[in-house]
Design a protein around this motif. Structure first.
Motif, PDB file in Angstrom:
ATOM      1  N   LEU A  13       0.754  -1.392   0.072  1.00  0.00           N
ATOM      2  CA  LEU A  13       0.173  -0.035   0.087  1.00  0.00           C
ATOM      3  C   LEU A  13       1.009   1.263  -0.070  1.00  0.00           C
ATOM      4  CD1 LEU A  13      -2.873   1.445   0.591  1.00  0.00           C
ATOM      5  CD2 LEU A  13      -2.304   1.226   3.166  1.00  0.00           C
ATOM      6  N   LEU A  14       0.517   2.171  -0.845  1.00  0.00           N
ATOM      7  CA  LEU A  14       0.911   3.486  -0.762  1.00  0.00           C
ATOM      8  C   LEU A  14      -0.122   4.476  -0.625  1.00  0.00           C
ATOM      9  CD1 LEU A  14       3.731   4.003  -3.519  1.00  0.00           C
ATOM     10  CD2 LEU A  14       4.118   4.220  -1.108  1.00  0.00           C
ATOM     11  N   LEU A  15      -0.221   5.204   0.620  1.00  0.00           N
ATOM     12  CA  LEU A  15      -1.486   6.075   0.786  1.00  0.00           C
ATOM     13  C   LEU A  15      -1.144   7.314   1.093  1.00  0.00           C
ATOM     14  CD1 LEU A  15      -4.468   6.351   1.254  1.00  0.00           C
ATOM     15  CD2 LEU A  15      -3.985   5.330   3.509  1.00  0.00           C
TER      16      LEU A  15
ATOM     17  N   GLY B 179     -13.481   8.471  -2.601  1.00  0.00           N
ATOM     18  CA  GLY B 179     -12.881   8.460  -3.890  1.00  0.00           C
ATOM     19  C   GLY B 179     -13.367   7.587  -5.178  1.00  0.00           C
ATOM     20  N   ARG B 180     -12.456   7.395  -6.075  1.00  0.00           N
ATOM     21  CA  ARG B 180     -13.036   6.537  -7.150  1.00  0.00           C
ATOM     22  C   ARG B 180     -11.485   5.706  -7.662  1.00  0.00           C
ATOM     23  NH1 ARG B 180     -12.068   7.257 -12.306  1.00  0.00           N
ATOM     24  NH2 ARG B 180     -11.344   9.046 -13.087  1.00  0.00           N
ATOM     25  N   VAL B 181     -11.704   4.511  -8.166  1.00  0.00           N
ATOM     26  CA  VAL B 181     -10.325   3.832  -8.690  1.00  0.00           C
ATOM     27  C   VAL B 181     -10.451   4.607 -10.242  1.00  0.00           C
ATOM     28  CG1 VAL B 181      -9.751   1.553  -9.639  1.00  0.00           C
ATOM     29  CG2 VAL B 181     -11.373   1.826  -7.479  1.00  0.00           C
ATOM     30  N   PHE B 182      -9.067   4.857 -10.546  1.00  0.00           N
ATOM     31  CA  PHE B 182      -8.912   5.406 -11.744  1.00  0.00           C
ATOM     32  C   PHE B 182      -7.867   4.614 -12.688  1.00  0.00           C
ATOM     33  CE2 PHE B 182      -5.668   7.448  -9.331  1.00  0.00           C
ATOM     34  CZ  PHE B 182      -4.400   7.481 -10.043  1.00  0.00           C
ATOM     35  N   ASP B 183      -7.332   3.432 -12.032  1.00  0.00           N
ATOM     36  CA  ASP B 183      -6.486   2.485 -12.925  1.00  0.00           C
ATOM     37  C   ASP B 183      -6.299   1.388 -12.242  1.00  0.00           C
ATOM     38  OD1 ASP B 183      -4.718   1.861 -15.278  1.00  0.00           O
ATOM     39  OD2 ASP B 183      -3.267   2.582 -14.036  1.00  0.00           O
ATOM     40  N   VAL B 184      -6.490   0.164 -13.247  1.00  0.00           N
ATOM     41  CA  VAL B 184      -6.437  -1.257 -12.563  1.00  0.00           C
ATOM     42  C   VAL B 184      -5.649  -1.797 -13.574  1.00  0.00           C
ATOM     43  CG1 VAL B 184      -7.572  -3.307 -12.389  1.00  0.00           C
ATOM     44  CG2 VAL B 184      -8.684  -1.354 -11.916  1.00  0.00           C
ATOM     45  N   LYS B 185      -4.438  -2.521 -13.220  1.00  0.00           N
ATOM     46  CA  LYS B 185      -3.484  -3.092 -13.956  1.00  0.00           C
ATOM     47  C   LYS B 185      -3.436  -4.556 -13.478  1.00  0.00           C
ATOM     48  CE  LYS B 185      -1.093   0.847 -15.433  1.00  0.00           C
ATOM     49  NZ  LYS B 185       0.194   1.990 -15.174  1.00  0.00           N
ATOM     50  N   TYR B 186      -3.639  -5.655 -14.056  1.00  0.00           N
ATOM     51  CA  TYR B 186      -3.561  -7.025 -14.128  1.00  0.00           C
ATOM     52  C   TYR B 186      -2.180  -7.334 -14.412  1.00  0.00           C
ATOM     53  CZ  TYR B 186      -8.447  -6.957 -13.260  1.00  0.00           C
ATOM     54  OH  TYR B 186      -9.611  -6.400 -12.491  1.00  0.00           O
ATOM     55  N   GLN B 187      -1.181  -8.135 -13.674  1.00  0.00           N
ATOM     56  CA  GLN B 187      -0.125  -8.593 -13.986  1.00  0.00           C
ATOM     57  C   GLN B 187      -0.255 -10.298 -14.373  1.00  0.00           C
ATOM     58  OE1 GLN B 187       0.107  -6.591 -11.163  1.00  0.00           O
ATOM     59  NE2 GLN B 187       0.611  -4.851 -12.525  1.00  0.00           N
ATOM     60  N   LYS B 188       0.731 -10.685 -15.103  1.00  0.00           N
ATOM     61  CA  LYS B 188       0.674 -12.239 -15.434  1.00  0.00           C
ATOM     62  C   LYS B 188       0.831 -12.975 -14.102  1.00  0.00           C
ATOM     63  CE  LYS B 188       2.083 -11.611 -20.272  1.00  0.00           C
ATOM     64  NZ  LYS B 188       3.072 -11.904 -21.166  1.00  0.00           N
TER      65      LYS B 188
ATOM     66  N   THR C 172      -1.306 -10.916  -9.667  1.00  0.00           N
ATOM     67  CA  THR C 172      -1.344  -9.830  -9.069  1.00  0.00           C
ATOM     68  C   THR C 172      -1.937  -8.554  -9.746  1.00  0.00           C
ATOM     69  OG1 THR C 172       0.921  -8.841  -9.761  1.00  0.00           O
ATOM     70  CG2 THR C 172       0.726 -10.082  -7.808  1.00  0.00           C
ATOM     71  N   VAL C 173      -2.565  -7.619  -8.975  1.00  0.00           N
ATOM     72  CA  VAL C 173      -3.119  -6.530  -9.710  1.00  0.00           C
ATOM     73  C   VAL C 173      -2.795  -5.198  -8.871  1.00  0.00           C
ATOM     74  CG1 VAL C 173      -5.143  -6.773  -8.106  1.00  0.00           C
ATOM     75  CG2 VAL C 173      -5.455  -5.658 -10.238  1.00  0.00           C
ATOM     76  N   THR C 174      -2.679  -4.179  -9.663  1.00  0.00           N
ATOM     77  CA  THR C 174      -2.492  -2.847  -9.077  1.00  0.00           C
ATOM     78  C   THR C 174      -3.719  -1.897  -9.341  1.00  0.00           C
ATOM     79  OG1 THR C 174      -0.139  -3.039  -9.348  1.00  0.00           O
ATOM     80  CG2 THR C 174      -0.741  -0.980  -8.936  1.00  0.00           C
ATOM     81  N   LEU C 175      -4.016  -1.486  -8.066  1.00  0.00           N
ATOM     82  CA  LEU C 175      -5.308  -0.637  -8.304  1.00  0.00           C
ATOM     83  C   LEU C 175      -4.740   0.999  -7.733  1.00  0.00           C
ATOM     84  CD1 LEU C 175      -7.608  -2.925  -6.056  1.00  0.00           C
ATOM     85  CD2 LEU C 175      -7.622  -2.526  -8.613  1.00  0.00           C
ATOM     86  N   ALA C 176      -5.181   1.806  -8.664  1.00  0.00           N
ATOM     87  CA  ALA C 176      -4.873   3.266  -8.197  1.00  0.00           C
ATOM     88  C   ALA C 176      -6.221   3.868  -8.031  1.00  0.00           C
ATOM     89  CB  ALA C 176      -4.097   3.874  -9.388  1.00  0.00           C
ATOM     90  N   PHE C 177      -6.351   4.748  -6.781  1.00  0.00           N
ATOM     91  CA  PHE C 177      -7.315   5.423  -6.291  1.00  0.00           C
ATOM     92  C   PHE C 177      -7.147   6.871  -6.271  1.00  0.00           C
ATOM     93  CE2 PHE C 177      -7.111   1.096  -4.739  1.00  0.00           C
ATOM     94  CZ  PHE C 177      -8.555   0.767  -4.906  1.00  0.00           C
ATOM     95  N   SER C 178      -8.124   7.735  -6.406  1.00  0.00           N
ATOM     96  CA  SER C 178      -7.718   9.190  -6.008  1.00  0.00           C
ATOM     97  C   SER C 178      -8.885   9.711  -5.136  1.00  0.00           C
ATOM     98  CB  SER C 178      -7.906  10.316  -7.315  1.00  0.00           C
ATOM     99  OG  SER C 178      -7.876  11.297  -7.000  1.00  0.00           O
TER     100      SER C 178
ATOM    101  N   LEU D  36      -5.582  13.247  -3.017  1.00  0.00           N
ATOM    102  CA  LEU D  36      -4.880  12.205  -2.251  1.00  0.00           C
ATOM    103  C   LEU D  36      -4.797  11.147  -2.856  1.00  0.00           C
ATOM    104  CD1 LEU D  36      -5.947  13.389   1.451  1.00  0.00           C
ATOM    105  CD2 LEU D  36      -4.026  13.907  -0.031  1.00  0.00           C
ATOM    106  N   LEU D  37      -3.843  10.512  -3.144  1.00  0.00           N
ATOM    107  CA  LEU D  37      -3.698   9.034  -4.062  1.00  0.00           C
ATOM    108  C   LEU D  37      -3.469   7.993  -3.190  1.00  0.00           C
ATOM    109  CD1 LEU D  37      -1.547  10.688  -6.994  1.00  0.00           C
ATOM    110  CD2 LEU D  37      -3.999  10.305  -6.719  1.00  0.00           C
ATOM    111  N   MET D  38      -3.934   6.948  -3.635  1.00  0.00           N
ATOM    112  CA  MET D  38      -3.618   5.455  -3.024  1.00  0.00           C
ATOM    113  C   MET D  38      -3.154   4.635  -4.340  1.00  0.00           C
ATOM    114  SD  MET D  38      -6.097   3.249  -0.472  1.00  0.00           S
ATOM    115  CE  MET D  38      -6.832   2.136  -1.648  1.00  0.00           C
ATOM    116  N   ARG D  39      -2.245   3.624  -3.882  1.00  0.00           N
ATOM    117  CA  ARG D  39      -2.067   2.519  -4.619  1.00  0.00           C
ATOM    118  C   ARG D  39      -2.006   1.220  -3.730  1.00  0.00           C
ATOM    119  NH1 ARG D  39       3.847   2.362  -6.583  1.00  0.00           N
ATOM    120  NH2 ARG D  39       3.864   0.932  -5.065  1.00  0.00           N
TER     121      ARG D  39
END
Length: 149
Positions: free
Chosen positions: A43-45, A100-109, A112-118, A122-125
């Motif tokens: 988490l980055l918040l 806030g809302r989810v602004f990006d979703v990236k799926y890795q092979k 794992t998934v990386t979700l980005a929120f605003s 103020l951002l969250m990954r």
């Protein structure tokens, strides 16, 4: 009406491993780097550090929820209107709440998934195994709730 099982989309206890890990510091904002104790998510918040001060090695519970209504009824995400006086909400059990809302979703092979929120700038990954984060969708509006453990 949503079922109450759909209210909480994700929940874990995180331990802060670093404050402002990139070396950048803003007035009244800290970036927390933390690791989940149950699902081992990273988490980055960004948080308002004057309103809710946290330090390295602190532990906190983080919940992502689709609504604050305990009965699961949908939230009005277009404007804020306080709930009736005395009406209990999910927020009553937490110390810090953001919308806030989810602004990006990236799926890795590797699964794992990386979700980005605003949250209003103020951002969250949040990154982890997609089986623990599969209830969260792109462009979804949600609430973040925190409380110190």
């Amino acid at each position: 009406m949503e079922s109450s099982a759909k209210v909480t989309l994700f929940e874990d206890i995180f331990e802060i491993t670093a404050l402002n890990p990139d070396g950048f510091k803003f007035d009244r904002v800290n970036r927390l780097q933390a690791t989940g104790t149950t699902f081992e998510c990273d988490l980055l918040l960004d948080i308002h550090s004057e309103i809710y001060p946290l330090q390295e090695n602190d532990r906190f519970t983080l919940v992502l929820a689709s609504t604050l209504h305990l009965d699961g009824s949908p939230a009005d995400h277009t404007n804020y209107s306080p709930l009736g006086a005395g009406e209990p909400t999910l927020a009553d059990n937490y110390e810090y709440v953001m919308h806030g809302r989810v602004f990006d979703v990236k799926y890795q092979k590797d699964g794992t998934v990386t979700l980005a929120f605003s949250y209003g700038g103020l951002l969250m990954r949040l990154q982890g195994d997609k089986k623990h984060l599969n209830a969260i969708r792109p462009d979804q509006k949600l609430f973040l709730l925190l409380k110190k453990d």
